[in-house]
Design a protein around this motif. Structure first.
Motif, short mmCIF file in Angstrom:
data_model
loop_
_atom_site.label_atom_id
_atom_site.label_comp_id
_atom_site.label_asym_id
_atom_site.label_seq_id
_atom_site.Cartn_x
_atom_site.Cartn_y
_atom_site.Cartn_z
N LYS A 280 58.58 15.43 -19.87
CA LYS A 280 60.08 15.03 -20.46
C LYS A 280 60.82 14.51 -19.44
O LYS A 280 60.92 14.73 -18.34
N ASN A 281 62.01 13.47 -19.78
CA ASN A 281 62.89 12.94 -18.87
C ASN A 281 62.29 12.52 -17.78
O ASN A 281 62.83 12.81 -16.53
N ASP A 390 58.70 24.30 -28.56
CA ASP A 390 59.29 23.95 -27.37
C ASP A 390 58.79 22.46 -26.93
O ASP A 390 59.48 21.73 -26.40
N ASN A 391 57.46 22.32 -26.91
CA ASN A 391 56.88 21.21 -26.16
C ASN A 391 57.08 20.05 -27.14
O ASN A 391 57.03 18.96 -26.69
N TYR A 392 57.30 20.08 -28.49
CA TYR A 392 57.77 18.84 -29.28
C TYR A 392 59.34 18.83 -29.66
O TYR A 392 59.58 18.08 -30.59
N ASN A 393 60.05 19.62 -28.91
CA ASN A 393 61.46 19.65 -29.19
C ASN A 393 61.90 19.84 -30.52
O ASN A 393 62.84 19.25 -31.09
N SER A 395 62.34 23.15 -33.74
CA SER A 395 62.59 24.49 -33.57
C SER A 395 61.54 25.26 -34.42
O SER A 395 60.67 24.37 -35.13
#
Length: 475
Positions: A280-281, A390-393, A395
């Motif tokens: 990510k990012n 969390d890994n796929y952003n 909830s």
């Protein structure tokens, strides 16, 4: 001649350390890693002994001697006091034991080597003749055991070593912790250094240290020194680049460093805990540069490879071990090479500590913490859902919902597949855990992922990363 002036201080220091480890619920660590005996002392030095070369390596590599030395300085107030460690073997022939003697293993289980790859593995590779100050000399191709999980990475790394900067550049090794990424990376550096590369500028650095060094160069206004150091290398070995996520300035500097090194055909090797595109990012242009090289996934070793690894490590340490014990460790420690080594060290530590050979029952008791930590029964569906969400952003409620958008459906199916694999929960129970879905919906989701894995190796790699994260998850 020793006057034993520090003997009482040494005993007191060891007692205090023992108490500290007990307070941290780590008494077993103290027993294995601080198994030293006071021998003698001089004005500035205390000599301690261990029972074998293996134990000397253990107390040195674990930092135990340094910890003892610092504690002794604290107790005595003498900052120039040093610890010297010697091997003083005891006569174990007098130790009574009803255990079976350790058997010498005659039969080797050879790891499977792909016939499609260049047959570099048949070549005899020497251990380092000279030690590079940034590299661990035990990390060589000779001490790495390739198998189906790592054969491609092994052969590619060796090819890079033979023709640095030309054949595969950059090379990116990715996979979970303890699978041999750093070992292969440093093997490349050791091979180049020991085969005509003494004058080449070879640098091994973790991404964290690279970032810290760059940040310090900014604050001390020595950016040019930093740039000159890294942009003039012949070989850059940059470990754990996933650490660079969200660090925009460091990513930009690495981008320009990459371009400078690539232009001069300097070899670059990177490691990461996941596919580069899943970090990510991370700047798109940096991801593009890294993706244009050779990206190789390392998987957990299969049973045959685990056997070969344990046998090789045993041979390197000059030990022997009953084949039943080798088999037990290989069958029960499946996650990575590092845990295999930890299990092996614990078994040999026991043998050196008590002065007798371990039985299979001893080993089962010794390794119960390591093996139990990998048991699926300790993994909850809640943990699986949290990690995947969390890994796929998204909830956890999105994961449990009936939303049909792809951004929700894919992680939901993966979570269901992993939950079915890691727990003993039925399809009906899983349906309740995922928002009240019926038995057939859960089964369809599971089968879809299972079928996709058969044709998409990248999905299998991704799921293995998720599984490792789930097993290591701390609430």
């Amino acid at each position: 001649m020793s006057e034993k002036i520090y003997e009482e201080a040494f005993k007191y220091a060891m007692e205090e350390l023992h108490k500290n480890y007990i307070a941290q619920d780590k008494e077993s660590d103290f027993i294995f890693n601080f198994n030293v005996n006071y021998v003698e002392d001089s004005i500035n030095e205390v000599t301690v002994s261990v029972a074998s070369p293996f134990m000397k390596n253990q107390v040195t590599s674990k930092g135990s001697l340094t910890i003892i030395e610092n504690k002794l300085k604290e107790v005595t107030g003498l900052q120039n006091l040093k610890i010297n460690c010697i091997v003083k073997s005891e006569n174990l022939s007098e130790v009574k034991t009803d255990e079976k003697p350790v058997e010498i293993i005659e039969k080797k289980v050879e790891p499977k080597i792909s016939k499609d790859e260049d047959n570099f593995t048949n070549e005899k590779i020497s251990l380092p003749k000279k030690k590079h100050h940034l590299l661990q000399e035990e990390f060589t191709f000779e001490t790495f055991i390739p198998g189906d999980n790592s054969n491609f990475a092994y052969n590619a790394a060796l090819a890079v070593s033979k023709n640095p900067g030309r054949q595969y550049n950059p090379i990116l090794l990715y996979g979970g912790s303890g699978l041999g990424k750093t070992h292969l990376m440093q093997s490349i550096g050791n091979y180049i250094y020991n085969n005509g590369g003494e004058k080449q500028k070879i640098c091994y650095v973790s991404a964290e240290n690279f970032t810290n060094e760059f940040t310090n160069s900014l604050s001390s206004k020595k950016v040019n020194e930093f740039k000159n150091k890294y942009r003039n290398l012949d070989v850059l070995l940059l470990d754990d680049i996933h650490f660079l996520q969200n660090k925009d300035a460091t990513q930009e500097e690495l981008f320009y460093t990459f371009n400078a090194l690539h232009e001069k055909h300097a070899q670059m090797v990177f490691t990461c805990d996941r596919p580069i595109k899943e970090i990510k990012n991370m700047a798109a242009r940096l991801v593009s540069r890294l993706s244009n090289g050779l990206c190789i996934d390392l998987q957990p070793p299969n049973y045959e490879t685990r056997i070969a690894i344990l046998q090789k490590k045993t041979e390197i340490m000059g030990k022997t071990l009953d084949s039943e014990i080798i088999d037990y460790i290989a069958k029960n420690v499946e996650t990575n090479v590092r845990e295999l080594e930890a299990a092996l060290y614990k078994v040999f530590g026991y043998a050196d500590l008590v002065g007798k050979n371990p039985s299979i029952e001893n080993v089962k008791n010794l390794l119960k913490d390591i093996i139990n930590s990998n048991d699926a029964e300790n993994i909850s569906v809640d943990t699986i859902q949290k990690v995947i969400a969390d890994n796929y952003n998204i909830s956890v409620s999105d994961l449990k919902s009936k939303k049909r958008d792809k951004k929700f459906v894919v992680p939901r199916q993966i979570a269901i597949y992993i939950a079915r694999e890691l727990t003993e929960i039925s399809y009906t129970e899983l349906g309740n855990e995922f928002g009240g879905k019926d038995h057939s919906t859960i089964m369809t989701a599971y089968n879809k992922v299972a079928d996709q894995i058969k044709i998409d190796s990248s999905l299998e790699s991704k799921i293995q990363l998720f599984v490792r994260e789930i097993k290591e998850y701390k609430k």
